[in-house]
Write an enzyme that holds these catalytic residues in place. Sequence first.
Site, short mmCIF file in Angstrom:
data_model
loop_
_atom_site.label_atom_id
_atom_site.label_comp_id
_atom_site.label_asym_id
_atom_site.label_seq_id
_atom_site.Cartn_x
_atom_site.Cartn_y
_atom_site.Cartn_z
N GLU A 185 1.17 -4.52 -0.82
CA GLU A 185 1.75 -4.21 -2.06
C GLU A 185 1.57 -3.14 -2.34
OE1 GLU A 185 1.63 -6.57 -5.02
OE2 GLU A 185 1.84 -5.41 -6.18
N HIS A 206 -3.97 -3.92 0.22
CA HIS A 206 -2.81 -4.98 -0.08
C HIS A 206 -1.26 -3.71 0.40
CE1 HIS A 206 0.17 -8.22 -1.38
NE2 HIS A 206 -0.94 -9.00 -1.33
#
Lengths: 275, 275
Positions: free
Chosen positions: A122, A120
């Site tokens: 993030e 991901h």
Amino acid sequence: MNVKLAENYGFCFGVKRAIKIAEENIGSSTYGPLIHNGKEINRLQEDFQVSLVEDISTFKEGDKAVIRTHGIPKDELALLHEKKIDVIDATCPYVTKPQQICEEMSNEGYDIVIFGDVNHPEIKGVMSYAKKGVTVVESVEELEGKFFYEKIAVVAQTTRKVDEFMKVCNHLMRSHKEVRVFNTICNATFDNQDAVKALANESDVMVVIGGKNSSNTKELHSISKDNCKDSYLVEGPDDLDSAWFLNKKDCGVSAGASTPDWIIKQVTAKIKELS
Amino acid sequence: MNVKLAENYGFCFGVKRAIKIAEENIGSSTYGPLIHNGKEINRLQEDFQVSLVEDISTFKEGDKAVIRTHGIPKDELALLHEKKIDVIDATCPYVTKPQQICEEMSNEGYDIVIFGDVNHPEIKGVMSYAKKGVTVVESVEELEGKFFYEKIAVVAQTTRKVDEFMKVCNHLMRSHKEVRVFNTICNATFDNQDAVKALANESDVMVVIGGKNSSNTKELHSISKDNCKDSYLVEGPDDLDSAWFLNKKDCGVSAGASTPDWIIKQVTAKIKELS
């Protein structure tokens, strides 16, 4: 059929803030999708000429680059500055926090454990702030066989389920002298998760609206499914199927943190039409 | 009847070390009981003239004061130094650790939560190292209604059950940004607890030997009882009752960290005699 919205749903603080930043920077480009919602990204392109750049090498000196809510890796940010790109940071402050924690704890010699998805954006950003010794796990099982020193700092992807995070922390706390737990799961995530659980429990059918690559939306859908077996994840009104609502009395609706209100309105209107 | 000792039991590193220190300081006085075992304290008095002082004001300049394994409060230690007492520190290093943590974390502005018994000498000592904002709880329930700032440091009494400690930490971790968990439960405690659990599960009757004011012995007895209902806590052979062993096949024996081997031998011999 009754259609009821969850007590908390949709846009979080970080997403609202990022959209405002994008709207204020007409003609800029976001590096990677600003939020995980294709429909909203199209709206920003059409109404504010905010384009989407996927390849960092295409930015040229003087370009305006908006950093997505999920943040980007440290070396990519350095590269943008080096290339004299005008960097406009729309990283959610709740994501900047785990980035800072990772950097600080790594400097202080802690082993870093991140609870989240290594693929991901993030987490790719957060982990880039640790010097070395960073381990990303998606479940407590993934800790098996891994070795850590005595001092561990733990952070979580902002959109994860708190119960799963606790399991990871507990496993580490049992056998290590110091575990520094930073609960970086954001409150909006908590609130939306609590609300979808409550609503799913009193509904016959649930519709969760959001991008299919949105981590927080997928978590909402998973919690919804745990509490109401007929739970569906849709990106917009076209994904709805009238068969879902046959013989149902109460339909609950929730939406991920990157789902704009205008899509939620379209979906609820269509549900009423279909039922 | 078979009598079997737990795989780990009895004297821990800190107790062995304290007794050695006391034996090397003939004619000294311990401030408070050196360990929670009256019979061993009597032996030190008889064989090494190590006396027991309960009132700090009776120490005079030049006296030798041995600090008990559980440690003492910071201000009392300062008073002994001020009175020019010759202080010999037999505090268990595993107890010195939470004292240091408490002081450091308090200086760094953390709220301190101690999992333990506020009336136990170890905890009286540990908490004295925090400047302010220290909360002692014996269970997760006692956290209800208590307010803490965002940053919390948690330590445990060295002899507590790890599962209960986890519950306290989890409660705090859910709702606070940073919880710094110092697992100060000592390994000897872990090992003795694991071993008593395993042995209790395969025994008809269990005898746990130790002082009735000894925290770690009480925990061992409680774990034993959870896994074998006929579990008894004794301080020595005279506490044994032949009725306990009637129609029993397997008797398990464990002992607290402050129980000397000579008492364990007396007790096991008496069990064999009675059964």
